[in-house]
Design a protein around this motif. Sequence first.
Motif, PDB file in Angstrom:
ATOM      1  N   UNK A 297      25.063  17.950  21.651  1.00  0.00           N
ATOM      2  CA  UNK A 297      23.985  18.576  22.425  1.00  0.00           C
ATOM      3  C   UNK A 297      24.569  19.617  23.378  1.00  0.00           C
ATOM      4  N   UNK A 298      25.665  19.263  24.046  1.00  0.00           N
ATOM      5  CA  UNK A 298      26.287  20.191  24.999  1.00  0.00           C
ATOM      6  C   UNK A 298      26.798  21.437  24.294  1.00  0.00           C
ATOM      7  N   UNK A 299      27.313  21.269  23.080  1.00  0.00           N
ATOM      8  CA  UNK A 299      27.832  22.413  22.339  1.00  0.00           C
ATOM      9  C   UNK A 299      26.735  23.405  21.996  1.00  0.00           C
ATOM     10  N   UNK A 300      25.552  22.897  21.688  1.00  0.00           N
ATOM     11  CA  UNK A 300      24.435  23.763  21.309  1.00  0.00           C
ATOM     12  C   UNK A 300      23.739  24.325  22.540  1.00  0.00           C
ATOM     13  N   UNK A 301      23.610  23.514  23.578  1.00  0.00           N
ATOM     14  CA  UNK A 301      22.912  23.950  24.788  1.00  0.00           C
ATOM     15  C   UNK A 301      21.705  23.083  25.048  1.00  0.00           C
ATOM     16  N   UNK A 302      21.626  22.544  26.235  1.00  0.00           N
ATOM     17  CA  UNK A 302      20.592  21.552  26.522  1.00  0.00           C
ATOM     18  C   UNK A 302      19.187  22.119  26.530  1.00  0.00           C
ATOM     19  N   UNK A 303      19.044  23.437  26.595  1.00  0.00           N
ATOM     20  CA  UNK A 303      17.712  24.039  26.573  1.00  0.00           C
ATOM     21  C   UNK A 303      17.277  24.438  25.166  1.00  0.00           C
ATOM     22  N   UNK A 304      18.134  24.246  24.194  1.00  0.00           N
ATOM     23  CA  UNK A 304      17.801  24.600  22.819  1.00  0.00           C
ATOM     24  C   UNK A 304      16.665  23.709  22.319  1.00  0.00           C
ATOM     25  N   UNK A 305      15.648  24.280  21.670  1.00  0.00           N
ATOM     26  CA  UNK A 305      14.530  23.460  21.171  1.00  0.00           C
ATOM     27  C   UNK A 305      14.980  22.345  20.233  1.00  0.00           C
ATOM     28  N   UNK A 306      16.041  22.593  19.469  1.00  0.00           N
ATOM     29  CA  UNK A 306      16.540  21.552  18.572  1.00  0.00           C
ATOM     30  C   UNK A 306      17.129  20.392  19.355  1.00  0.00           C
ATOM     31  N   UNK A 307      17.771  20.699  20.476  1.00  0.00           N
ATOM     32  CA  UNK A 307      18.313  19.645  21.329  1.00  0.00           C
ATOM     33  C   UNK A 307      17.187  18.865  21.987  1.00  0.00           C
ATOM     34  N   UNK A 308      16.182  19.557  22.465  1.00  0.00           N
ATOM     35  CA  UNK A 308      15.051  18.877  23.103  1.00  0.00           C
ATOM     36  C   UNK A 308      14.363  17.926  22.133  1.00  0.00           C
ATOM     37  N   UNK A 309      14.169  18.382  20.901  1.00  0.00           N
ATOM     38  CA  UNK A 309      13.541  17.526  19.894  1.00  0.00           C
ATOM     39  C   UNK A 309      14.437  16.347  19.559  1.00  0.00           C
TER      40      UNK A 309
END
Length: 319
Positions: A297-309
């Motif tokens: 999650x940290x690698x992608x970014x916590x605000x990324x919609x994929x992370x949120x989902x």
Amino acid sequence: MTQSQNPQGPQGSDQSFSRPGAVDLSGLQGAPAGGPGGAPGAVGSYSVLLDEQNFQSVLEASTTAPVILVFFSRTQSPESGRLADDLARLSDEFEGRFLVGLVDIDATPQIAQAMQIPSVPLVVAVVDGRPMPLLQDAPQEDELRTLLQQVVQQLTAQGVAGRHQPRSTGAPAGEDEDGGPTIDPRYAPAQDALEAGDIEGAVREYQKLVDANPADAEAAAGLAMATVLQRTQGADLNAARAAAADNPDDVDAQTMVADLDMLGGHVDDAFNRLIDLVRRTSGDERDKAREHLLGLFAAVGNDDPRVLAARRNLASALF
């Protein structure tokens, strides 16, 4: 956003950044520098007007951080002019994660001819000299912002975390005052290590930044991605997939495939694999799988919609 076939992105990813109406510019070649043309100038902190004299240097700046080229004509397509204005304005919000190069095909027809531009508007991302078509329509500003966020988030997941310095009219686009490529000095050592293939060095440099400022999200994402690269050095994808298939509850086998999927741009696949693993395991094994997922999650970014989902799905898997 719909995918289409595009040239491979960083780290050999086949993930695209395109929308309906994207075009293939895999044959994109830089126009030669020099020749006549109006004097270019910065139109924002992270956008610059292009002509024949600075076009090549802007393409070369894509080795530092992505460049987004927008081809427009206010006379032929007023909406393309509006798109150019929107991109120039939005570029400041991303604080150097990309540089917008504005190409007015009326003022610089030689560039349009050299690039064989089919129509305007046309937007192309250039990463390390490689083009990736984004769109050839003019979405509204909110949709455009979302598209840019997705581009930046995916590039971060693939280890592309450089930044451009703010433009100034005193220095050519893509260069600092001394004529060298611009880069945020905080991230330069880690980026240099990555470019040299020194993954261990990149991890150390990003760790220093995180230790100095735990709130530096960019450094945290860089560290997480460098750690993924570190874990997967020398890994064989086919062998890893076979091991994971044979051992569905083996955390090490499953996390290895998740890491490889992440590097390949298959972010959702990586997340879903580990969420399913969390559902199937318990105790220390579950904690290990969850912690690994949080690192991705940290690698992608916590605000990324994929992370949120994925966070919602993880909560469901845990409780």
